[in-house]
Design a protein around this motif. Structure first.
Motif: not given
Length: 199
Positions: A8, A139-140, A142-144, A146-147, A153, A194, A198
Motif C-alpha cells: 500500500d 474498496e472503501q 482501501v480508500r479510507g 489512503a486518506s 497509515r 470513515a 460511507t
C-alpha cells in the motif's frame, strides 16, 4: 538485492548491513541442511505466525498454517534467490498467501453449508448483491486507509500487513513507542469512522 517489501505504498524495510542470518540459513536449507532450516524456523517463526494470526484470528488454524508455510519453505527452498529478496520477505509472502487461501477455503465451506441448509429450508442463498457489497466494502477500506495521515497509515500498514510489533515499528520509524501506539489507535478510529460514514 531487494531489502524491503512495499505494501500500500509503504516500504517495509529489511535488515541492512552484512549477510542476513535468515538468508544464509535458507540458502543452506536449500542444500538439505536440516540444522540451518531449524535455525531459520527459530529466526522467523514468531514473525510469520504473527502475520498469519492477524489474517486468520483463530490461533489453532494459525498454528496449522504456520506448519504448512514451513513445510512449503523446506520443499521449495531451492527456489529462493537471495539476489532477488530476503528470506523474511519470501516466507512472509508464502504465509500471507497460505493464510488468505485458508480464509477463502473457510468461506467457501460456509457457503456450501449455507447453500445446503438453504435448500433444505427453502431460504434464499446469499447472492450477487452481497458479493458486490463485500467488494464495495473492500474498496472503501482501501480508500479510507489512503486518506489517513501518512504517519498513521505507515504505522497501520507495518503492523497489520508487515507483521511488525509496536516496538519494531517504533525502531523502524524512529518514533517513541507511545507515539506509535497512538498513531495506530487514532488511525484505526479514523478508518472505522470513515467506513461508517460511507454506509
Amino acid at each position: 538485492m531487494l531489502e524491503e517489501m512495499v505494501i500500500d505504498g509503504v516500504e517495509i524495510p529489511g535488515d541492512s548491513g552484512g549477510a542476513d542470518p535468515a538468508d544464509v540459513a535458507l540458502t543452506r536449507a536449500a542444500r538439505g541442511d536440516q540444522r540451518a532450516f531449524a535455525q531459520l524456523y527459530d529466526l522467523l517463526s514468531a514473525r510469520v505466525f504473527g502475520l498469519i494470526l492477524r489474517v486468520l484470528i483463530d490461533r489453532a488454524q494459525s498454528e496449522e498454517v504456520l506448519q504448512e508455510v514451513f513445510l512449503e519453505a523446506w520443499q521449495t527452498a531451492n527456489t529462493f534467490d537471495a539476489e532477488r529478496g530476503r528470506a523474511r520477505t519470501w516466507l512472509l509472502t508464502i504465509a500471507h498467501r497460505r493464510a488468505v487461501d485458508r480464509v477463502r477455503a473457510s468461506q467457501s465451506s460456509r457457503r456450501r453449508d449455507l447453500a445446503g441448509g438453504a435448500r433444505d429450508l427453502a431460504v434464499p442463498v446469499p447472492g450477487i448483491d452481497e458479493e458486490v457489497a463485500l467488494r464495495v466494502d473492500g474498496e472503501q477500506a482501501v480508500r479510507g486507509l489512503a486518506s489517513l495521515p501518512e504517519p498513521q497509515r505507515k504505522a497501520i500498514v507495518l503492523a497489520y500487513f508487515g507483521g511488525y510489533s509496536h516496538t519494531e515499528i517504533s525502531v523502524l520509524l524512529g518514533a517513541p513507542l507511545g507515539t506509535i501506539k497512538t498513531r495506530i489507535r487514532d488511525g484505526l478510529s479514523r478508518l472505522r469512522t470513515a467506513l461508517e460514514e460511507t454506509r
